[in-house]
Design a protein around this motif. Structure first.
Motif, PDB file in Angstrom:
ATOM      1  N   GLU A   1       4.592   7.022  -6.181  1.00 30.91           N
ATOM      2  CA  GLU A   1       3.599   6.090  -5.639  1.00 30.91           C
ATOM      3  C   GLU A   1       2.213   6.359  -6.220  1.00 30.91           C
TER       4      GLU A   1
ATOM      5  N   TRP B   1       0.711   2.208  -6.091  1.00 31.28           N
ATOM      6  CA  TRP B   1       1.046   1.408  -4.915  1.00 31.28           C
ATOM      7  C   TRP B   1       2.375   1.874  -4.325  1.00 31.28           C
TER       8      TRP B   1
ATOM      9  N   GLU C   1       5.588   0.324  -1.460  1.00 28.57           N
ATOM     10  CA  GLU C   1       6.123  -0.698  -0.559  1.00 28.57           C
ATOM     11  C   GLU C   1       6.299  -0.057   0.811  1.00 28.57           C
TER      12      GLU C   1
ATOM     13  N   GLY D   1       7.325  -4.099   4.314  1.00 26.79           N
ATOM     14  CA  GLY D   1       7.135  -5.437   3.772  1.00 26.79           C
ATOM     15  C   GLY D   1       5.794  -5.666   3.105  1.00 26.79           C
TER      16      GLY D   1
ATOM     17  N   ARG E   1       2.806  -4.340   0.155  1.00 23.14           N
ATOM     18  CA  ARG E   1       2.491  -3.493  -0.989  1.00 23.14           C
ATOM     19  C   ARG E   1       1.077  -2.957  -0.775  1.00 23.14           C
TER      20      ARG E   1
ATOM     21  N   HIS F   1       8.805   5.676   4.695  1.00 22.97           N
ATOM     22  CA  HIS F   1       9.562   4.621   5.354  1.00 22.97           C
ATOM     23  C   HIS F   1       9.980   5.016   6.766  1.00 22.97           C
TER      24      HIS F   1
END
Length: 252
Positions: free
Chosen positions: A48, A53, A55, A58, A60, A72
């Protein structure tokens, strides 16, 4: 896809080498930039940080070098918080890092007042890129960063604070311990130092029906419940396969 890049990433221990090679290829503007990104990734820098960036839920979001990468597993925290956001609500994301969690919580919620805060200047700069103008980002130590006018008005207070016990930092993957700030990882002796500090201050900042949501490990949940209860909140545990969240409510 350049299979030589895939082979280099795989040799460096990247489990999802094909996916990483594709993301680097899609993100880089030139072959030279792609090569520089591959070199950084092979050297162990988090993907990252290399891409710039991540994810998350949902979205970015921008992730600057040296800033904590949103995980996550924090999507459980976001999901539980989203259920409690109503139009007009005040939402505060403490220990915000990139600001991804608070931003994900208020997405699509309508007229919501979002504030995010972190003690790390690099995190604050990154969060401002992600959060503003949808919300405001403040620098400082927990509640000390917040405008005094929020006192007693916060409907949803969430945090994924550092909760790794100090002695366990050395056991973390090099990606984390060498490239993310210690202030975002080290939770003190039992990992709950920040959890307790947040719990103690929460009743002064929550609205009458406000909630506090804190992420931690499953093994820490019982002690966190005790901390929230000692602060005068009613507390419940919530778990999924990856994460644990303790939720506190104002009494009454």
């Amino acid at each position: 896809m350049d299979q030589r890049v895939v082979a280099r990433l795989r040799a460096a221990g990247c489990v999802f080498a094909e996916d990483e090679a594709r993301l680097i290829d899609e993100t880089a503007a030139t072959p030279a930039e792609a090569e520089a990104m591959v070199v950084r990734r092979v050297a162990g820098e988090p993907l990252e940080h290399v891409l710039g960036w991540a994810e998350f839920a949902g979205l970015r979001v921008a992730v600057d070098p040296g800033v904590f990468v949103p995980r996550h597993r924090s999507e459980l925290l976001v999901d539980l918080a989203r259920r409690r956001v109503r139009p007009g609500a005040v939402v505060v994301d403490l220990c915000c890092g990139t600001g991804a969690l608070g931003l994900a919580v208020v997405r699509g919620a309508g007229d919501v007042e979002l504030h995010a805060a972190d003690v790390d200047p690099a995190a604050v700069a990154c969060a401002r890129r992600n959060v503003e103008p949808a919300g405001r980002v403040h620098q400082g130590d927990l509640y000390g960063a917040l405008p005094s006018g929020l006192r007693g008005r916060v409907d949803v207070l969430l945090a994924s604070p550092p909760y790794v016990p100090t002695a366990a930092i050395a056991l973390m993957p090099p990606e984390a311990r060498e490239h993310e700030p210690l202030t975002a990882l080290d939770g003190g002796g039992d990992g709950l130092e920040l959890v307790r500090r947040i719990a103690v201050g929460a009743p002064d900042w929550l609205s009458d029906d406000g909630v506090l949501l804190l992420e931690m490990s499953a093994a820490q949940a019982a002690a966190a419940v005790d901390a929230l209860t000692a602060a005068g909140l009613t507390a419940t545990e919530h778990h999924d396969d990856e994460s644990t969240v303790v939720l506190g409510r104002m009494p009454g």
